[in-house]
Enzyme design. Structure first.
Site, PDB file in Angstrom:
ATOM      1  N   CYS A 272      -1.606 -32.901  46.911  1.00 50.71           N
ATOM      2  CA  CYS A 272      -0.965 -34.184  47.242  1.00 50.71           C
ATOM      3  C   CYS A 272      -1.779 -35.407  46.866  1.00 50.71           C
ATOM      4  CB  CYS A 272      -0.639 -34.228  48.727  1.00 50.71           C
ATOM      5  SG  CYS A 272       0.729 -33.163  49.153  1.00 50.71           S
TER       6      CYS A 272
HETATM    7  C1  UDX Z   1      -2.570 -34.292  52.592  1.00 53.32           C
HETATM    8  C2  UDX Z   1      -2.110 -35.218  53.721  1.00 53.32           C
HETATM    9  O1  UDX Z   1      -3.078 -35.171  54.794  1.00 53.32           O
HETATM   10  C3  UDX Z   1      -0.736 -34.823  54.229  1.00 53.32           C
HETATM   11  O2  UDX Z   1      -0.289 -35.738  55.224  1.00 53.32           O
HETATM   12  C4  UDX Z   1       0.231 -34.829  53.037  1.00 53.32           C
HETATM   13  O3  UDX Z   1       1.530 -34.406  53.458  1.00 53.32           O
HETATM   14  C5  UDX Z   1      -0.280 -33.930  51.926  1.00 53.32           C
HETATM   15  O4  UDX Z   1      -1.610 -34.312  51.553  1.00 53.32           O
HETATM   16  P1  UDX Z   1      -3.565 -31.838  52.424  1.00 53.32           P
HETATM   17  O5  UDX Z   1      -3.693 -32.118  50.965  1.00 53.32           O
HETATM   18  O6  UDX Z   1      -2.975 -30.553  52.853  1.00 53.32           O
HETATM   19  O7  UDX Z   1      -2.706 -32.986  53.132  1.00 53.32           O
HETATM   20  O8  UDX Z   1      -5.049 -31.888  53.058  1.00 53.32           O
HETATM   21  P2  UDX Z   1      -5.960 -32.883  53.899  1.00 53.32           P
HETATM   22  O9  UDX Z   1      -6.370 -32.198  55.149  1.00 53.32           O
HETATM   23  O10 UDX Z   1      -5.364 -34.213  54.040  1.00 53.32           O
HETATM   24  O11 UDX Z   1      -7.249 -32.949  52.962  1.00 53.32           O
HETATM   25  C6  UDX Z   1      -7.159 -33.448  51.620  1.00 53.32           C
HETATM   26  C7  UDX Z   1      -8.520 -33.449  50.969  1.00 53.32           C
HETATM   27  O12 UDX Z   1      -9.358 -34.434  51.562  1.00 53.32           O
HETATM   28  C8  UDX Z   1      -9.291 -32.127  51.079  1.00 53.32           C
HETATM   29  O13 UDX Z   1      -9.900 -31.843  49.823  1.00 53.32           O
HETATM   30  C9  UDX Z   1     -10.341 -32.394  52.133  1.00 53.32           C
HETATM   31  O14 UDX Z   1     -11.503 -31.616  51.968  1.00 53.32           O
HETATM   32  C10 UDX Z   1     -10.613 -33.873  51.899  1.00 53.32           C
HETATM   33  N1  UDX Z   1     -11.127 -34.574  53.091  1.00 53.32           N
HETATM   34  C11 UDX Z   1     -10.348 -34.732  54.190  1.00 53.32           C
HETATM   35  C12 UDX Z   1     -12.404 -35.120  53.066  1.00 53.32           C
HETATM   36  O15 UDX Z   1     -13.127 -35.012  52.073  1.00 53.32           O
HETATM   37  N2  UDX Z   1     -12.855 -35.806  54.179  1.00 53.32           N
HETATM   38  C13 UDX Z   1     -12.098 -35.977  55.288  1.00 53.32           C
HETATM   39  O16 UDX Z   1     -12.578 -36.627  56.234  1.00 53.32           O
HETATM   40  C14 UDX Z   1     -10.798 -35.415  55.295  1.00 53.32           C
END
Ligand code: UDX
Length: 434
Positions: A272
């Site tokens: 996403c």
């Molecule tokens: C995301 C959105 O959160 C969600 O609302 C949308 O519908 C789809 O995209 P997702 O891709 O499943 O969801 O994962 P998410 O938990 O948001 O993490 C995305 C990325 O950010 C991951 O690679 C994660 O490791 C990274 N991340 C997340 C960080 O590096 N630091 C953080 O504090 C949070």
């Protein structure tokens, strides 16, 4: 209610299973026969905690999968949960949405009575009005607001917690047309979500079609930029020998900032954030607006894996040496490797001539398709054995418990991109932002 969901990807399968569990009758349409038979056999086609149980419980009763679009004629509502990938320039590819809309329109041509078409997929503003509606109208010979109604209802679920997010959302965004058609669509959508809202207190946002489309992009762009901002601040912290996590804990106490999404590290990946940020940047540029902050968020994200590799370079030359990469999934709780930060890290190691050994509790087979020639280990311990360095790219809980396993390394150099390994005696340890 009788509900159809087009598409059996992360969003479509989860939505169908959760709505079936909420008491509705669901038909999930997908062109892939293997996926369809899997669902009908009670097996979730994707790895997602809790989804297998729901599919197993409801398959054959309230949940049915099919390759046949005809079956949507017997439903009141059709959700379009089709992929909207981006091309190399970041432009959204609406081919699947167009094809799905056309197929739905062809069925509606033969159907008497009301039908609501709901766009679930992430689409750039005006796509529902300018692509979906005209395509359904042309194929059905009917007019939106008369022969069928339309709505835009974005999905905010996260991989790894998709079932929970779908059952207990923070908000439900309902984008509809103005006037009586919009009111009708809202009534139907309230009926769809009534069982979920009865069990859980979520905010319901009623808005226009293009506003709903934009809310989804704004949500993802904001979160991606938030992570890039804490990563940028974290990089500065590192230069001063400051622990970015101490800083994040403190700034998170300001209620305007909040404690969430402040984990700095090797950056964001997944299906996403990268796609959606690229699509909204491209869409903005097409409108003549240069979204500099979002472009910088992407640039910082691309830099983080290089910074991780740069930290490795300060400790050792890895040419010809075994290097472990711990974590291949783009985040814990999923086997999805799309845009995983492990990918540029592995590429960088290969460029440096390292013998890469990857380990992930569930994503190995997916990464093997991407990098067939590197070695894969069955456990973190096996990956670490004889390694001259280890890079941590996914924050799987099991890495926190690693301890004596480091003793088997040839050189105990650990470069942590996710803050899961504790600094300890005998280990040359570097955190990317701490
Ligand atoms: C995301 C959105 O959160 C969600 O609302 C949308 O519908 C789809 O995209 P997702 O891709 O499943 O969801 O994962 P998410 O938990 O948001 O993490 C995305 C990325 O950010 C991951 O690679 C994660 O490791 C990274 N991340 C997340 C960080 O590096 N630091 C953080 O504090 C949070």
């Amino acid at each position: 209610m009788q509900i159809s969901v087009i598409g059996s990807g992360y969003v479509g399968t989860t939505l169908a299973a959760v709505l079936a569990d909420a008491g509705h009758d669901l038909v999930n349409v997908d062109l892939d026969e293997e996926i369809v038979s899997q669902i009908n056999d009670g097996v979730a086609p994707i790895f997602e905690p809790g989804l297998d149980e729901l599919v197993a419980e409801h398959a054959g009763t309230q949940l049915r999968a099919t390759t046949d679009y005809d079956d949507i004629a017997d439903t009141d509502v059709t959700f379009l949960a089709l992929p909207t990938p981006t091309d190399d320039e970041g432009k959204i590819d609406l081919a699947a949405m167009r094809a799905g809309s056309r197929s739905v329109g062809e069925i509606l041509a033969e159907k008497d009575g009301d039908h609501l078409v709901v766009v679930k997929s992430t689409v750039v503003p005006t796509t529902t009005e300018e692509v979906v509606v005209p395509t359904v109208e042309e194929a059905s010979g009917k007019t939106a607001g008369e022969g069928f109604d339309v709505a835009m209802n974005p999905e905010f679920l996260r991989e790894g917690t998709a079932v929970y997010d779908c059952q207990e959302p923070d908000k439900i965004v309902l984008g509809v047309q103005d006037g009586a058609a919009g009111e009708r669509a809202l009534d139907t959508l309230h009926e769809v979500y009534e069982p979920i809202l009865a069990d859980h207190d979520a905010s319901v946002v009623e808005t226009g079609l293009r506003e709903a489309e934009m809310i989804k992009y704004a949500n993802n762009a904001f979160l991606a930029a938030k992570i890039s901002l804490i990563n940028e601040l974290g990089n500065i912290c590192k230069e001063y020998g400051v622990d970015a996590y101490e800083v994040a804990d403190a700034i998170g106490l300001d209620h305007r900032i909040g404690p969430h999404f402040l984990r700095s590290g090797v950056g964001w990946g997944g299906s996403c954030f990268p796609k959606d940020v690229a699509a909204i940047i491209h869409a903005a540029r097409e409108k003549g607006y240069a979204p500099e902050l979002l472009e910088a968020a992407v640039a910082v994200n691309e830099r983080q894996p290089q910074r991780l590799l740069g930290l490795l370079d300060t400790h050792t030359d890895v040419a010809g040496k075994r290097v472990a990469v711990l974590g291949l999934a783009f985040k814990p709780g999923t086997d999805d490797i799309r845009e995983s930060r492990a990918i540029p890290v592995i590429e960088g190691l290969i460029e440096r001539g390292a013998d890469v050994v990857g380990y992930d509790p569930v994503a190995t087979e997916n990464m093997r398709e991407h990098f067939p020639d590197i070695e894969y280990a069955d456990s973190a311990a096996a990956a670490l054995e004889g390694a001259h360095a280890a890079l941590v790219t996914t924050d799987w809980d099991e890495f926190e418990a690693l301890d004596g396993e480091f003793d088997a390394m040839a050189d105990p150099v650990v470069i942590d991109g996710r803050r899961v390994i504790e600094r300890r005696d005998g280990l040359t340890y570097e955190g990317i932002t701490w």
